[in-house]
Every structure is written in structure tokens, then in C-alpha cells.
Design a protein around this motif. Structure first.
Motif, mmCIF file in Angstrom:
data_model
loop_
_atom_site.group_PDB
_atom_site.id
_atom_site.type_symbol
_atom_site.label_atom_id
_atom_site.label_comp_id
_atom_site.label_asym_id
_atom_site.label_seq_id
_atom_site.Cartn_x
_atom_site.Cartn_y
_atom_site.Cartn_z
ATOM 1 N N HIS A 190 0.836 -1.190 0.000
ATOM 2 C CA HIS A 190 0.000 0.000 0.000
ATOM 3 C C HIS A 190 0.878 1.250 0.000
ATOM 4 O O HIS A 190 1.919 1.294 0.640
ATOM 5 N N ASP A 191 0.387 2.261 -0.672
ATOM 6 C CA ASP A 191 1.060 3.552 -0.721
ATOM 7 C C ASP A 191 0.827 4.287 0.601
ATOM 8 O O ASP A 191 -0.324 4.553 0.967
ATOM 9 N N PRO A 192 1.898 4.626 1.341
ATOM 10 C CA PRO A 192 1.719 5.265 2.651
ATOM 11 C C PRO A 192 0.933 6.574 2.588
ATOM 12 O O PRO A 192 0.104 6.845 3.446
ATOM 13 N N LYS A 193 1.197 7.366 1.559
ATOM 14 C CA LYS A 193 0.484 8.641 1.451
ATOM 15 C C LYS A 193 -1.004 8.400 1.257
ATOM 16 O O LYS A 193 -1.839 9.078 1.873
ATOM 17 N N GLN B 9 1.093 12.290 11.433
ATOM 18 C CA GLN B 9 1.807 11.320 10.599
ATOM 19 C C GLN B 9 1.973 11.821 9.168
ATOM 20 O O GLN B 9 3.002 11.586 8.542
ATOM 21 N N PHE C 283 5.411 12.348 7.152
ATOM 22 C CA PHE C 283 5.591 11.782 5.820
ATOM 23 C C PHE C 283 6.127 12.845 4.856
ATOM 24 O O PHE C 283 7.113 12.623 4.148
#
Length: 75
Positions: free
Chosen positions: A1-4, A23, A27
Motif C-alpha cells: 500500500h502507498d503510505p500517502k 503522521q 511523511f
């Protein structure tokens, strides 16, 4: 999964989550996007003043343009 994408979904689901904004600020700070980090940190701090991570991110984003304000967020 893309963290953003995960962070953005978290904020969409719970827009008043200081932890989510905190968070997201971390990021963006790690990605070198000072403007986005500053915006997210300010949002986190508007929900929970004095939040440590957001305060540091905000200070880092301000250090070049406004050193006095940056220090104020660390005191």
C-alpha cells in the motif's frame, strides 16, 4: 500500500484526527515537501496544541524563513 494514500484515507475518515495529520506531516517532512509538511503540522497542532512531532516538523519548516517562530514551537 502507498503510505500517502493510507494517510489520506485516514484523514478522510477522521478529519479531526491529530494523529493522522501528525503522521502526514512526518511523511511530507521525510519526503522533503516542506510546504505540505507545514500545512499538515499546523492542522495537527490546531487539534492538539503542543503535539511533539508536529511541533518539530513545523519548526523545521520554519527555520529558514522565520527562526524566531521556529524556536517558539520548540519551547
Amino acid at each position: 500500500h502507498d503510505p500517502k494514500a493510507v494517510l489520506e484515507r485516514w484523514i478522510e475518515a477522521i478529519p479531526d484526527s491529530a494523529a493522522a495529520w501528525d503522521q502526514l506531516a512526518l511523511f511530507h517532512d521525510a519526503a522533503g515537501d516542506a510546504a505540505a509538511a507545514l500545512e499538515a503540522a499546523r492542522r495537527a497542532l490546531s487539534i492538539v496544541p503542543g503535539l511533539p512531532n508536529a511541533s518539530v516538523v513545523l519548526a523545521r519548516a520554519l527555520i529558514d524563513s522565520d527562526p524566531a517562530a521556529a524556536l517558539g514551537h520548540l519551547e
